[in-house]
Design a protein around this motif. Structure first.
Motif, PDB file in Angstrom:
ATOM      1  N   VAL A  60      -4.481  13.730   3.845  1.00 32.69           N
ATOM      2  CA  VAL A  60      -3.340  13.503   2.947  1.00 32.69           C
ATOM      3  C   VAL A  60      -2.362  12.586   3.673  1.00 32.69           C
ATOM      4  O   VAL A  60      -2.339  12.537   4.895  1.00 32.69           O
ATOM      5  CB  VAL A  60      -2.636  14.839   2.583  1.00 32.69           C
ATOM      6  N   PRO A  61      -1.565  11.819   2.892  1.00 32.51           N
ATOM      7  CA  PRO A  61      -1.459  11.782   1.445  1.00 32.51           C
ATOM      8  C   PRO A  61      -2.385  10.747   0.824  1.00 32.51           C
ATOM      9  O   PRO A  61      -2.946   9.898   1.523  1.00 32.51           O
ATOM     10  CB  PRO A  61       0.001  11.393   1.229  1.00 32.51           C
ATOM     11  N   ALA A  62      -2.488  10.792  -0.519  1.00 35.94           N
ATOM     12  CA  ALA A  62      -3.352   9.851  -1.236  1.00 35.94           C
ATOM     13  C   ALA A  62      -2.937   8.404  -1.016  1.00 35.94           C
ATOM     14  O   ALA A  62      -3.785   7.528  -0.802  1.00 35.94           O
ATOM     15  CB  ALA A  62      -3.338  10.187  -2.725  1.00 35.94           C
ATOM     16  N   THR A  63      -1.646   8.132  -1.070  1.00 33.92           N
ATOM     17  CA  THR A  63      -1.175   6.743  -0.975  1.00 33.92           C
ATOM     18  C   THR A  63      -1.622   6.081   0.318  1.00 33.92           C
ATOM     19  O   THR A  63      -1.955   4.895   0.341  1.00 33.92           O
ATOM     20  CB  THR A  63       0.356   6.684  -1.082  1.00 33.92           C
ATOM     21  N   LEU A  64      -1.645   6.844   1.395  1.00 34.76           N
ATOM     22  CA  LEU A  64      -2.013   6.264   2.690  1.00 34.76           C
ATOM     23  C   LEU A  64      -3.498   5.977   2.788  1.00 34.76           C
ATOM     24  O   LEU A  64      -3.935   5.250   3.686  1.00 34.76           O
ATOM     25  CB  LEU A  64      -1.551   7.183   3.824  1.00 34.76           C
ATOM     26  N   GLN A  65      -4.298   6.515   1.894  1.00 32.73           N
ATOM     27  CA  GLN A  65      -5.691   6.090   1.796  1.00 32.73           C
ATOM     28  C   GLN A  65      -5.836   4.937   0.794  1.00 32.73           C
ATOM     29  O   GLN A  65      -6.617   4.010   1.012  1.00 32.73           O
ATOM     30  CB  GLN A  65      -6.588   7.259   1.382  1.00 32.73           C
ATOM     31  N   LEU A  66      -5.077   5.000  -0.283  1.00 34.63           N
ATOM     32  CA  LEU A  66      -5.203   3.966  -1.310  1.00 34.63           C
ATOM     33  C   LEU A  66      -4.733   2.592  -0.836  1.00 34.63           C
ATOM     34  O   LEU A  66      -5.274   1.564  -1.266  1.00 34.63           O
ATOM     35  CB  LEU A  66      -4.440   4.390  -2.565  1.00 34.63           C
ATOM     36  N   ILE A  67      -3.759   2.550   0.054  1.00 26.95           N
ATOM     37  CA  ILE A  67      -3.377   1.231   0.575  1.00 26.95           C
ATOM     38  C   ILE A  67      -4.527   0.609   1.363  1.00 26.95           C
ATOM     39  O   ILE A  67      -4.692  -0.615   1.388  1.00 26.95           O
ATOM     40  CB  ILE A  67      -2.083   1.284   1.427  1.00 26.95           C
ATOM     41  N   HIS A  68      -5.347   1.452   1.992  1.00 27.25           N
ATOM     42  CA  HIS A  68      -6.509   0.939   2.719  1.00 27.25           C
ATOM     43  C   HIS A  68      -7.577   0.423   1.758  1.00 27.25           C
ATOM     44  O   HIS A  68      -8.262  -0.563   2.056  1.00 27.25           O
ATOM     45  CB  HIS A  68      -7.094   2.027   3.622  1.00 27.25           C
ATOM     46  N   VAL A  69      -7.729   1.081   0.606  1.00 30.59           N
ATOM     47  CA  VAL A  69      -8.667   0.574  -0.408  1.00 30.59           C
ATOM     48  C   VAL A  69      -8.177  -0.779  -0.931  1.00 30.59           C
ATOM     49  O   VAL A  69      -8.956  -1.726  -1.066  1.00 30.59           O
ATOM     50  CB  VAL A  69      -8.830   1.585  -1.556  1.00 30.59           C
ATOM     51  N   ALA A  70      -6.874  -0.880  -1.200  1.00 26.73           N
ATOM     52  CA  ALA A  70      -6.316  -2.141  -1.692  1.00 26.73           C
ATOM     53  C   ALA A  70      -6.483  -3.263  -0.673  1.00 26.73           C
ATOM     54  O   ALA A  70      -6.679  -4.426  -1.047  1.00 26.73           O
ATOM     55  CB  ALA A  70      -4.840  -1.964  -2.030  1.00 26.73           C
ATOM     56  N   ALA A  71      -6.413  -2.914   0.607  1.00 20.43           N
ATOM     57  CA  ALA A  71      -6.494  -3.924   1.671  1.00 20.43           C
ATOM     58  C   ALA A  71      -7.918  -4.165   2.154  1.00 20.43           C
ATOM     59  O   ALA A  71      -8.128  -4.998   3.049  1.00 20.43           O
ATOM     60  CB  ALA A  71      -5.626  -3.499   2.851  1.00 20.43           C
TER      61      ALA A  71
END
Length: 279
Positions: A204-215
């Motif tokens: 956690v949190p989700a956002t800190l994984q999703l920024i990696h998907v975006a990048a």
């Protein structure tokens, strides 16, 4: 071009310029809030029981909201504010701020580095603007609908991987106290991805994984949740970077979706095939 088309084009240009100016204001406000949250950070955790943990979480939230809420509402007169950061589901029509004053608060109070301040503008239930600021690294992720996603002004692109067996993927729980059924689905999905993907992160949190998907650093993220504040920022960043965002069945994702999936484009079908049987 007809007068009507000219007028519509002018209106779109004006709205676009207004959103660009709004993004600048929001970025400044979120970065200021992040500086305060950084001042409150210590790598020495020293927490005891659950009461102390809850007290620290609420204290962080209150401190950050004290410098963030008023500037955001002032930047967009007439906009609404969603008070419950753990709520899900659709919102009433109009413009709403979805803010997580300390995304990854549990990490912050335990002296770990994965936390951020996020602010997303939702217009008629569609995310149109977001800022994610990571105070410890001074990194700022931004996106405007239709304008791309950026890290410190540099364009983001998703991974170009084409096979799930080479993918770094991730998931995590959205909040404490999830249902036993949700925990069962999380466990089953992790097992399925451990079999089919290269490496699975559960954090956690989700956002800190999703920024990696975006990048393009990670290849997929899924979550069995509809908590808006943990998904909206990352969803817009992934979509604007060129990634794919749906539910785990492969249907278009929205605020009423039961679950969430964000992937590099070429991996989406494989990820859905793995996750869709888990209901």
């Amino acid at each position: 071009m007809s007068d009507q088309n000219l007028n519509e084009s002018a209106e779109l240009s004006a709205a676009s310029a207004a959103d660009e100016a709004l993004l600048t204001e929001v970025t400044a406000a979120v970065r200021k809030a992040g500086a305060l949250l950084r001042e409150r950070f210590s790598p020495e955790a020293g927490l005891g029981d659950l009461d102390e943990i809850v007290t620290e979480i609420y204290a962080n939230d209150a401190a950050v909201l004290g410098v963030l809420q008023a500037p955001l509402l002032a930047a967009l007169p007439g906009s609404g504010w969603v008070e419950d950061e753990l709520a899900g589901g659709a919102l009433p029509p109009g413009e709403w701020w979805i803010v997580d004053p300390a995304e990854g608060n549990i990490n912050h109070i335990h002296g770990m580095s994965e936390w951020a301040v996020t602010a997303t503008l939702v217009r008629d239930n569609v995310p149109v603007l977001t800022v994610v600021h990571l105070p410890l690294t001074d990194d700022t992720y931004t996106a405007l609908a239709g304008r791309g996603a950026y890290l410190n002004g540099e364009r983001l692109r998703p991974s170009e991987k084409t096979a799930l067996n080479a993918a770094l993927v991730g998931t995590g729980q959205a909040k404490p106290g999830e249902t036993e059924e949700t925990f069962r689905r999380i466990g089953a999905s992790v097992t399925a991805m451990l079999i089919n993907a290269l490496v699975v992160r559960v954090s956690v949190p989700a956002t800190l994984q999703l920024i990696h998907v975006a990048a393009g650093r990670m290849d997929a993220f899924w979550q069995f949740s509809d908590v808006r504040s943990g998904l909206l920022s990352g969803a817009l960043l992934v979509m604007e970077s060129g990634g794919t965002v749906t539910d785990t069945q492969g249907n278009p994702w929205n605020l009423e979706s039961r679950d969430f999936l964000a992937t590099a484009p070429a991996l989406h079908a494989e990820a859905v095939a793995v996750l869709s049987p888990i209901v």
